[in-house]
Design a protein around this motif. Structure first.
Motif, PDB file in Angstrom:
ATOM      1  N   PHE A   1      -2.752 -27.165  22.681  1.00  0.00           N
ATOM      2  CA  PHE A   1      -1.339 -27.501  22.496  1.00  0.00           C
ATOM      3  C   PHE A   1      -1.243 -28.784  21.689  1.00  0.00           C
ATOM      4  N   SER A   2      -0.244 -28.865  20.828  1.00  0.00           N
ATOM      5  CA  SER A   2       0.066 -30.087  20.118  1.00  0.00           C
ATOM      6  C   SER A   2       1.552 -30.091  19.795  1.00  0.00           C
ATOM      7  N   GLY A   3       2.212 -31.192  20.092  1.00  0.00           N
ATOM      8  CA  GLY A   3       3.622 -31.286  19.767  1.00  0.00           C
ATOM      9  C   GLY A   3       4.277 -32.506  20.372  1.00  0.00           C
ATOM     10  N   HIS A   4       5.549 -32.700  20.040  1.00  0.00           N
ATOM     11  CA  HIS A   4       6.347 -33.782  20.588  1.00  0.00           C
ATOM     12  C   HIS A   4       7.083 -33.267  21.816  1.00  0.00           C
ATOM     13  N   VAL A   5       6.940 -33.970  22.931  1.00  0.00           N
ATOM     14  CA  VAL A   5       7.499 -33.526  24.203  1.00  0.00           C
ATOM     15  C   VAL A   5       8.179 -34.705  24.906  1.00  0.00           C
ATOM     16  N   ASP A   6       8.883 -34.404  26.008  1.00  0.00           N
ATOM     17  CA  ASP A   6       9.571 -35.440  26.774  1.00  0.00           C
ATOM     18  C   ASP A   6       8.680 -36.106  27.812  1.00  0.00           C
TER      19      ASP A   6
ATOM     20  N   GLU B   1      -9.802 -31.224  38.261  1.00  0.00           N
ATOM     21  CA  GLU B   1      -9.237 -29.890  38.067  1.00  0.00           C
ATOM     22  C   GLU B   1      -7.804 -29.864  38.583  1.00  0.00           C
ATOM     23  N   GLY B   2      -6.917 -29.246  37.823  1.00  0.00           N
ATOM     24  CA  GLY B   2      -5.529 -29.131  38.263  1.00  0.00           C
ATOM     25  C   GLY B   2      -4.596 -28.820  37.112  1.00  0.00           C
ATOM     26  N   PRO B   3      -3.278 -28.834  37.398  1.00  0.00           N
ATOM     27  CA  PRO B   3      -2.294 -28.474  36.382  1.00  0.00           C
ATOM     28  C   PRO B   3      -1.879 -29.651  35.506  1.00  0.00           C
ATOM     29  N   VAL B   4      -1.692 -29.380  34.230  1.00  0.00           N
ATOM     30  CA  VAL B   4      -1.044 -30.298  33.299  1.00  0.00           C
ATOM     31  C   VAL B   4       0.305 -29.655  32.979  1.00  0.00           C
ATOM     32  N   THR B   5       1.377 -30.345  33.341  1.00  0.00           N
ATOM     33  CA  THR B   5       2.722 -29.805  33.144  1.00  0.00           C
ATOM     34  C   THR B   5       3.393 -30.551  32.002  1.00  0.00           C
ATOM     35  N   VAL B   6       3.905 -29.782  31.036  1.00  0.00           N
ATOM     36  CA  VAL B   6       4.526 -30.333  29.834  1.00  0.00           C
ATOM     37  C   VAL B   6       6.019 -30.018  29.889  1.00  0.00           C
TER      38      VAL B   6
ATOM     39  N   THR C   1      12.447 -26.708  28.736  1.00  0.00           N
ATOM     40  CA  THR C   1      11.218 -25.915  28.720  1.00  0.00           C
ATOM     41  C   THR C   1      10.124 -26.614  29.508  1.00  0.00           C
ATOM     42  N   LYS C   2       9.405 -25.838  30.310  1.00  0.00           N
ATOM     43  CA  LYS C   2       8.259 -26.353  31.064  1.00  0.00           C
ATOM     44  C   LYS C   2       7.094 -25.416  30.834  1.00  0.00           C
ATOM     45  N   ARG C   3       5.959 -25.975  30.392  1.00  0.00           N
ATOM     46  CA  ARG C   3       4.732 -25.192  30.215  1.00  0.00           C
ATOM     47  C   ARG C   3       3.666 -25.805  31.093  1.00  0.00           C
ATOM     48  N   VAL C   4       2.827 -24.950  31.691  1.00  0.00           N
ATOM     49  CA  VAL C   4       1.779 -25.421  32.586  1.00  0.00           C
ATOM     50  C   VAL C   4       0.425 -24.931  32.069  1.00  0.00           C
ATOM     51  N   PHE C   5      -0.535 -25.846  32.036  1.00  0.00           N
ATOM     52  CA  PHE C   5      -1.905 -25.559  31.637  1.00  0.00           C
ATOM     53  C   PHE C   5      -2.808 -25.974  32.786  1.00  0.00           C
ATOM     54  N   THR C   6      -3.876 -25.243  33.005  1.00  0.00           N
ATOM     55  CA  THR C   6      -4.877 -25.641  33.995  1.00  0.00           C
ATOM     56  C   THR C   6      -6.044 -26.268  33.252  1.00  0.00           C
ATOM     57  N   VAL C   7      -6.453 -27.463  33.719  1.00  0.00           N
ATOM     58  CA  VAL C   7      -7.605 -28.124  33.117  1.00  0.00           C
ATOM     59  C   VAL C   7      -8.706 -28.251  34.150  1.00  0.00           C
TER      60      VAL C   7
END
Length: 89
Positions: free
Chosen positions: A17-22, A48-53, A58-64
């Protein structure tokens, strides 16, 4: 882009992911943390856990799985050992 945080999430095989977010919330080894635009610089290891953008409504969740987060005046970069987007089902 004023009022936004430049965020990059990078895994060994690609930029996820790459971008401008809040805001970005992430799982640090010493506890979860949130980063907003103009945050003070710091670096931490991730567990380990979620990264929430968050970006607007809009909300996107990634697991790292491990890695590092680096906050600089330019924004937030997460270098993850592994990262995948969680798809709402």
């Amino acid at each position: 882009m004023a009022g936004k945080l430049q965020f990059s999430l990078v895994a060994p095989e690609r930029e996820v992911f790459s971008g401008h977010v809040d805001q970005v919330d992430a799982p640090g080894v010493e506890g979860d943390f949130g980063v907003l635009p103009d945050h003070a610089p710091f670096m931490t290891a991730l567990r380990e856990g979620p990264v929430t953008v968050f970006d607007g409504n809009t909300k996107r969740v990634f697991t790292v799985h491990g890695g590092f987060a680096d906050v600089t005046p330019a924004g937030l970069t997460i270098l993850a050992e592994q990262a995948t987007e969680v798809v709402a089902g």
